[in-house]
Design an enzyme around this catalytic site. Structure first.
Site, PDB file in Angstrom:
ATOM      1  N   CYS A  92       0.808  -1.224   0.000  1.00 48.02           N
ATOM      2  CA  CYS A  92       0.000   0.000   0.000  1.00 48.02           C
ATOM      3  C   CYS A  92       0.841   1.274   0.000  1.00 48.02           C
ATOM      4  O   CYS A  92       0.326   2.351  -0.309  1.00 48.02           O
ATOM      5  CB  CYS A  92      -0.941   0.011   1.194  1.00 48.02           C
ATOM      6  SG  CYS A  92      -2.157  -1.328   1.173  1.00 48.02           S
ATOM      7  N   HIS A 106      -3.326   7.523   2.095  1.00 50.04           N
ATOM      8  CA  HIS A 106      -3.706   6.182   1.653  1.00 50.04           C
ATOM      9  C   HIS A 106      -5.081   5.875   2.218  1.00 50.04           C
ATOM     10  O   HIS A 106      -5.348   6.125   3.392  1.00 50.04           O
ATOM     11  CB  HIS A 106      -2.675   5.165   2.149  1.00 50.04           C
ATOM     12  CG  HIS A 106      -3.122   3.744   2.010  1.00 50.04           C
ATOM     13  ND1 HIS A 106      -3.669   3.257   0.845  1.00 50.04           N
ATOM     14  CD2 HIS A 106      -3.116   2.712   2.891  1.00 50.04           C
ATOM     15  CE1 HIS A 106      -3.974   1.976   1.009  1.00 50.04           C
ATOM     16  NE2 HIS A 106      -3.656   1.630   2.243  1.00 50.04           N
ATOM     17  N   ASN A 126     -10.112   0.139  -0.176  1.00 51.25           N
ATOM     18  CA  ASN A 126      -8.652   0.236  -0.165  1.00 51.25           C
ATOM     19  C   ASN A 126      -8.106  -0.298  -1.482  1.00 51.25           C
ATOM     20  O   ASN A 126      -8.120  -1.505  -1.721  1.00 51.25           O
ATOM     21  CB  ASN A 126      -8.104  -0.572   1.017  1.00 51.25           C
ATOM     22  CG  ASN A 126      -6.590  -0.486   1.148  1.00 51.25           C
ATOM     23  OD1 ASN A 126      -5.901   0.042   0.278  1.00 51.25           O
ATOM     24  ND2 ASN A 126      -6.059  -1.030   2.227  1.00 51.25           N
TER      25      ASN A 126
END
Length: 319
Positions: free
Chosen positions: A113, A246, A276
């Site tokens: 990520c 993020h 996500n």
């Protein structure tokens, strides 16, 4: 010293939208459960011919169109992804071909990520070192490939998508990528990982996560990375116009906004609609906020992310 600046942004989301209620049909969960713990309402999932290369190429074309730059004038393609379509060639090389580029180079960066921050830092270094003048930086993920669709603790969290920015040499002092800050701690790798790799017998290639531990580390490590970025540049949280984090969990996003004393109007949030999307989440959020007019030229933008590795980092950019 040469300086890199963002001149174009683009994004691509799969056509298929999967709501929480639709997920609840196949796994023991509910819309209320997912919303309360994550802030997620829906996610996009690839279907048909959509894949990492197609989404990355589409996002890249849109970033180039936004900047008014031809693919022939791009020197490099740096792609952040943990879910390539093939072991090799890289997604970067495939995007290079898809754009019709016959020179330059393309490669992938794997940092889960945090991948977009890592790729942005790498591209910035290429420009500052004089090895490239224009670099496409892309985050793309097909995390639906890694989901155990019977595990409600993970399958509800992720989505697919791609976001891209064009970095170009130039700009005045105080404009462009001011600094990037990268970190990792391999000792914490078992907190978030995929149990296998392409071609490894006896593995399922499913994402495994210790959610509570990840949350605990995220708050502390992201706070430190944000402080580092501000300190290095002699700035304070009051100088930041926009936080583009993020998009992992609304609780983490709210926690970082509170630390910076930023109102919700100054935080770009897409986790509710995108879930996500790992390395794609920051460029997708940036793309949305630039194109809807929220982020303007001259705004100071702070980006931060944490992912498997553990990896984490931050970037400070004057648009």
């Amino acid at each position: 010293m040469k300086r890199a600046r963002i001149t174009g942004v683009g994004g691509c989301l799969p056509v298929q939208v999967v709501t929480n209620d639709e997920l609840a049909v196949r796994v023991d969960t509910s819309d209320e459960w997912i919303r309360a713990r994550t802030g997620i309402l829906q996610r996009h999932i690839v279907s048909g011919d959509e894949n990492a290369v197609s989404m990355a190429t589409d996002a890249a074309r849109k970033a180039l169109d936004h900047a008014g730059v031809s693919p022939a004038d791009v020197d490099a393609v740096v792609v952040a992804t943990s879910t390539p379509d093939q072991v090799f060639p890289s997604v970067g090389a495939r995007v290079q071909a898809g754009l019709g580029m016959t020179s330059g180079f393309g490669f992938d960066v794997s940092a889960a990520c945090s991948g977009f921050i890592y790729a942005l830092s790498t591209a910035n270094a290429l420009i500052c070192a004089g090895q490239a003048r224009r670099v496409l930086v892309i985050g793309v993920e097909v995390f639906s490939r890694l989901m155990d669709w019977n595990d409600r603790t993970t399958c509800v969290l992720f989505g697919d998508g791609a976001g891209a920015v064009l970095l170009e040499e130039g700009g005045s002092d105080g404009e462009g990528v001011l600094s990037t800050h990268l970190h990792s701690d391999g000792r914490l790798g078992d907190l978030l990982y995929v149990d296998g790799a392409a071609g490894c017998a006896g593995t399922t290639q499913h994402l495994k996560m210790q959610g509570r531990e990840i949350f605990r580390h995220a708050v502390a490590k992201l706070s430190a990375a944000v402080d580092e970025a501000l300190s290095v540049n002699g700035l304070t949280a009051e100088d930041v116009q926009w936080l583009v984090p993020h998009q992992a969990n609304i609780r983490i996003i709210d926690g970082m906004a509170k630390k910076l004393a930023l109102s919700s109007e100054r935080v770009v949030v897409t986790v509710d609609r995108h879930a996500n999307t790992s390395a794609a989440s920051i460029p997708l959020a940036l793309n949305e906020a630039v194109h809807d007019g929220r982020i303007q030229k001259g705004d100071l933008v702070l980006m931060e992310a944490l992912g498997g590795g553990l990896t984490w980092g931050s970037a400070l950019v004057r648009m």
